[in-house]
Design a protein around this motif. Sequence first.
Motif, PDB file in Angstrom:
ATOM      1  N   PRO A 414      15.296  14.169  58.350  1.00 49.39           N
ATOM      2  CA  PRO A 414      16.015  15.296  57.750  1.00 49.39           C
ATOM      3  C   PRO A 414      15.701  16.624  58.430  1.00 49.39           C
ATOM      4  CG  PRO A 414      15.166  13.846  56.043  1.00 49.39           C
ATOM      5  CD  PRO A 414      14.591  13.356  57.341  1.00 49.39           C
ATOM      6  N   GLU A 415      14.481  16.776  58.955  1.00 53.81           N
ATOM      7  CA  GLU A 415      14.108  18.025  59.607  1.00 53.81           C
ATOM      8  C   GLU A 415      14.902  18.253  60.891  1.00 53.81           C
ATOM      9  OE1 GLU A 415      11.993  15.669  58.677  1.00 53.81           O
ATOM     10  OE2 GLU A 415      11.136  16.610  56.884  1.00 53.81           O
ATOM     11  N   ALA A 416      15.429  17.175  61.490  1.00 54.43           N
ATOM     12  CA  ALA A 416      16.160  17.297  62.748  1.00 54.43           C
ATOM     13  C   ALA A 416      17.651  17.545  62.539  1.00 54.43           C
ATOM     14  CB  ALA A 416      15.973  16.019  63.572  1.00 54.43           C
ATOM     15  N   VAL A 417      18.092  17.624  61.289  1.00 49.84           N
ATOM     16  CA  VAL A 417      19.516  17.778  60.997  1.00 49.84           C
ATOM     17  C   VAL A 417      20.069  19.067  61.593  1.00 49.84           C
ATOM     18  CG1 VAL A 417      21.136  18.246  59.114  1.00 49.84           C
ATOM     19  CG2 VAL A 417      19.587  16.309  58.972  1.00 49.84           C
ATOM     20  N   ARG A 418      19.321  20.142  61.501  1.00 47.66           N
ATOM     21  CA  ARG A 418      19.808  21.427  62.006  1.00 47.66           C
ATOM     22  C   ARG A 418      20.065  21.368  63.510  1.00 47.66           C
ATOM     23  NH1 ARG A 418      16.710  27.216  60.997  1.00 47.66           N
ATOM     24  NH2 ARG A 418      18.424  28.571  61.653  1.00 47.66           N
ATOM     25  N   ASP A 419      19.148  20.752  64.242  1.00 49.87           N
ATOM     26  CA  ASP A 419      19.326  20.642  65.688  1.00 49.87           C
ATOM     27  C   ASP A 419      20.522  19.757  66.028  1.00 49.87           C
ATOM     28  OD1 ASP A 419      17.177  22.275  66.186  1.00 49.87           O
ATOM     29  OD2 ASP A 419      15.748  20.616  66.348  1.00 49.87           O
ATOM     30  N   LEU A 420      20.690  18.664  65.287  1.00 46.68           N
ATOM     31  CA  LEU A 420      21.806  17.775  65.573  1.00 46.68           C
ATOM     32  C   LEU A 420      23.140  18.447  65.245  1.00 46.68           C
ATOM     33  CD1 LEU A 420      22.891  15.120  66.513  1.00 46.68           C
ATOM     34  CD2 LEU A 420      22.442  14.153  64.267  1.00 46.68           C
ATOM     35  N   THR A 421      23.186  19.216  64.171  1.00 50.54           N
ATOM     36  CA  THR A 421      24.417  19.944  63.843  1.00 50.54           C
ATOM     37  C   THR A 421      24.742  20.958  64.922  1.00 50.54           C
ATOM     38  OG1 THR A 421      23.897  19.696  61.482  1.00 50.54           O
ATOM     39  CG2 THR A 421      25.596  21.290  62.071  1.00 50.54           C
ATOM     40  N   ALA A 422      23.722  21.651  65.428  1.00 45.56           N
ATOM     41  CA  ALA A 422      23.950  22.607  66.517  1.00 45.56           C
ATOM     42  C   ALA A 422      24.492  21.893  67.754  1.00 45.56           C
ATOM     43  CB  ALA A 422      22.649  23.341  66.847  1.00 45.56           C
ATOM     44  N   LEU A 423      23.989  20.688  68.020  1.00 42.48           N
ATOM     45  CA  LEU A 423      24.502  19.900  69.143  1.00 42.48           C
ATOM     46  C   LEU A 423      25.972  19.550  68.926  1.00 42.48           C
ATOM     47  CD1 LEU A 423      24.400  18.097  71.655  1.00 42.48           C
ATOM     48  CD2 LEU A 423      23.368  16.312  70.215  1.00 42.48           C
ATOM     49  N   LEU A 424      26.316  19.120  67.714  1.00 35.13           N
ATOM     50  CA  LEU A 424      27.708  18.776  67.434  1.00 35.13           C
ATOM     51  C   LEU A 424      28.619  19.991  67.560  1.00 35.13           C
ATOM     52  CD1 LEU A 424      27.087  16.409  64.396  1.00 35.13           C
ATOM     53  CD2 LEU A 424      27.927  15.733  66.656  1.00 35.13           C
ATOM     54  N   GLU A 425      28.136  21.160  67.145  1.00 37.87           N
ATOM     55  CA  GLU A 425      28.915  22.393  67.324  1.00 37.87           C
ATOM     56  C   GLU A 425      29.140  22.677  68.801  1.00 37.87           C
ATOM     57  OE1 GLU A 425      28.237  25.733  64.192  1.00 37.87           O
ATOM     58  OE2 GLU A 425      26.296  24.840  64.617  1.00 37.87           O
ATOM     59  N   THR A 426      28.106  22.490  69.594  1.00 37.40           N
ATOM     60  CA  THR A 426      28.226  22.697  71.036  1.00 37.40           C
ATOM     61  C   THR A 426      29.270  21.767  71.629  1.00 37.40           C
ATOM     62  OG1 THR A 426      25.953  23.468  71.284  1.00 37.40           O
ATOM     63  CG2 THR A 426      26.993  22.503  73.231  1.00 37.40           C
ATOM     64  N   LEU A 427      29.209  20.496  71.253  1.00 34.72           N
ATOM     65  CA  LEU A 427      30.163  19.525  71.771  1.00 34.72           C
ATOM     66  C   LEU A 427      31.582  19.837  71.300  1.00 34.72           C
ATOM     67  CD1 LEU A 427      28.066  16.271  71.237  1.00 34.72           C
ATOM     68  CD2 LEU A 427      28.417  17.518  73.378  1.00 34.72           C
ATOM     69  N   ALA A 428      31.721  20.296  70.048  1.00 31.51           N
ATOM     70  CA  ALA A 428      33.045  20.645  69.525  1.00 31.51           C
ATOM     71  C   ALA A 428      33.638  21.823  70.291  1.00 31.51           C
ATOM     72  CB  ALA A 428      32.949  20.970  68.037  1.00 31.51           C
TER      73      ALA A 428
END
Length: 625
Positions: A414-428
């Motif tokens: 759960p602590e890594a969710v913020r980083d993964l969301t930022a990655l998905l935003e970058t890819l989007a």
Amino acid sequence: MTRRALLLGSATYGLQGVDNDIDQMEDVLTARGFDQAMITTCTGKDATYHGMTDALRQLCRDAQQGDTVVVYYSGHGALTDGLQYLVPVDVEESTADDFRGLLGAELTEVFRRLTEKTPNTTCVLDCCHAGALVRGPGRLRLKSRSLPGLPMAAAHERAARIGGTDLELVPHLVRLTASQQAESAYEAPVDGDGGRVRGLFTDALAALLRDPRTGGLPWTVLLRRVRDRVKQTSDQWPDAGGEAGRLPFSLDVPRQPELLPLERVHGRFRVPGGQVLGLGAGDVLSVVFPDDTPHEEAAEDRTLTVRGEVRGLDGADALVDLEPEPAGLRTAQLPPGAYAVPVRLHDRRRVHLDAALPRAYAAALRAQVASCPRLALADSADDAFATVLPGAGGGAVVHLWDRLPARTPLPATPEAVRDLTALLETLARGERLRALGDPDDGQRLEASVEVRAERQPGTGDGWEPLAPRGATLHPGDRYRLTVTHDGDQVLYAWIVAVGLSGRTELVTNDQPSGVRLRARGSGHDTTVCLGPVRLFWPDDVPKEGPRPETVHLLVGNRPVDFTPLVSRGARERARRQPDHPLRHLLDELWDGAREHRRDQEAQRDRELHYRVLSLHALMRPLDRA
């Protein structure tokens, strides 16, 4: 780890505020933790060519790994016989064998040496290089200078020894400049300070750096506020380039929401270039008006936030209605540094979460994605541009629509969710920009522009034509774009790249508001070479391919700060790639013919129209052999 600064001030040709600029910067740096013993000044009669170059060399010798370094200059800049240079106090003592101007190419080499020792290096230039001396309006004094008649043969010889205009730009460097490449900077008496003369750029920058309310803001945000303050007095356009996403005098890059520029023209609020930034009718924004009260008078930060909605487009600019519009803003000037933050956008990329993900992790990720303005959840992988799956080692991995892994596994916690969301935003953002093309007639720029794309293989062989679609590239290859403008109006150009990792990069980020394309008949070359840019394979992307590499050349009719297009991870490229060419300092200082002030204001008041010329290539990780 030491904080060091070199302050250069050359008061020539009637400038009256240089010493005041130096004093002000020294006070600001001291308040920011610089030891006065580590702040060196070179001003007055000492600001000769040899005095300034000796001071720069000494700084290079003294600087150590981990140091924080600042180089500041206040004075005249000049353009003579195609060469750009700073103006030391002894420039008129130049002879046929001894040119006394400090060339931009020499500055480039100084900063290259500094950043090789410490990447935490900042360059601040309060000057401009104008093609001819133009009197400033009212009390303003122009900080540019044209110096015809100087013996330039020695200058050309020195520039050729250094590398001429083919030097690549220094990586890692933060570059803060008082104006765009083809415009001017001014000094003027400061109200409320006994009429002391200061550079407009230095005065605005120092005021913000002294304000404790700006302590957590990166250079990009600070310079936007500086620009807005300066534009209330003159027509110059300060900019921040290079690694300007950092906090001042630091290597830290803070997490920031996506900040979109905001203007008000003829009573209407608008986001310049909003269509390029992904805005459309019905989008919801949060519009922020920072408190511009001097911090000595402000009891607290009274930043105002208002809901805004995009009502449509004016050219490529997004028109924004505020709900409700604050009464105090209807007639007053727009507060410096006002911006908009996306809340809900029409153009969202869908993400599918695989059912095999750990339940707690998937729930946290689902909540984050649902709150992101550029992302939405998809019911199946068929409807998604990206899918998050469990990784083989217990982590999570992102696959794009082409089903190639987008990253090596990330921790499934759960602590890594913020980083993964930022990655998905970058890819989007990357997927949206990869599909960018010419706009409709209402937004399209009708202008005569020719582009020649070339690549140089990593083997170092000569340049060869690069096809606009379907070319194969390899790590180590370089590309460049040569743009020729044959029209009667001044245009601006940007290179936006979407790499194989999905990150977006404003390649021309040394001039984020646009590289100037001179008009036909201006008396200057109307051809500009952008690049070269070296390609590489990011460490965090699996070496499976081929993967798409997209390069867009945007050409518009007015300057627009397109810094919001940059992915947070794009800055990592410059740190890992020592010779990353963001363009070199000489190009930043280049100045061409300067239009009349009213022409510039009319140009900035008009809506943006643009066109896009694209390269779509495939990157392969394998050696050619």
